[in-house]
Design an enzyme around this catalytic site. Structure first.
Site, PDB file in Angstrom:
ATOM      1  N   TYR A  23       0.735  -1.408  -0.113  1.00 54.74           N
ATOM      2  CA  TYR A  23      -0.040   0.133   0.151  1.00 54.74           C
ATOM      3  C   TYR A  23       0.918   1.275  -0.560  1.00 54.74           C
ATOM      4  CZ  TYR A  23      -3.629  -3.436   1.164  1.00 54.74           C
ATOM      5  OH  TYR A  23      -3.837  -4.600   1.557  1.00 54.74           O
ATOM      6  N   HIS A 101      -8.500   1.364  -5.911  1.00 52.82           N
ATOM      7  CA  HIS A 101      -8.148  -0.017  -4.990  1.00 52.82           C
ATOM      8  C   HIS A 101      -6.168   0.612  -4.824  1.00 52.82           C
ATOM      9  CE1 HIS A 101     -11.109  -2.861  -4.033  1.00 52.82           C
ATOM     10  NE2 HIS A 101     -11.347  -2.106  -5.233  1.00 52.82           N
TER      11      HIS A 101
END
Length: 142
Positions: A23, A101
């Site tokens: 991430y 996402h």
């Protein structure tokens, strides 16, 4: 002035700390600051919750006359793969919702590869890292 809501789901309050190899290392505060600097004439609203009902409430609120947004950027986290209720809220939304996402869910675990939200969103940005938030705002502004 355009009004765009950025709504993050579970665990996204941990951006910059949780699994940086997946991430990234940017915090949401850093991401929001960069978007605001790139689009100073856009009124950004930010919400994050680990609770599914909160996400639904905010999507519905952004559709109410008194709070209407011009668009919603939504990273629903794990709820993308499990929440029919969230899907229903997006499907009912008159405000366009762009799904984000950070990682490429098609390259992740099997249970993460399908998003229930994609078919009812105006657009999806998948696997572009935290830059996906800015790309979603750009999409909503065009």
């Amino acid at each position: 002035m355009k009004k765009i809501a950025i709504i993050n789901g579970p665990n996204l309050n941990r951006l910059g700390l949780r699994k940086p190899e997946i991430y990234g290392t940017k915090t949401m505060a850093q991401i929001l600051l960069a978007i605001q600097q790139a689009y100073p004439d856009v009124h950004l609203i930010y919400h994050q919750s680990n609770h599914e009902g909160d996400l639904i409430d905010w999507i519905q609120e952004m559709n109410e006359e008194a709070h209407r947004a011009d668009g919603i950027v939504l990273n629903a986290g794990g709820y993308s793969h499990t929440s029919v209720a969230l899907r229903d809220a997006i499907e009912e939304s008159e405000v366009p919702v762009v799904e984000v996402h950070i990682s490429d869910i098609s390259q992740r675990e099997a249970f993460r590869r399908v998003s229930l939200l994609t078919p009812v969103c105006a657009h999806s940005i998948i696997g572009k890292g935290t830059n996906g938030y800015r790309m979603a705002v750009e999409f909503l502004l065009t």
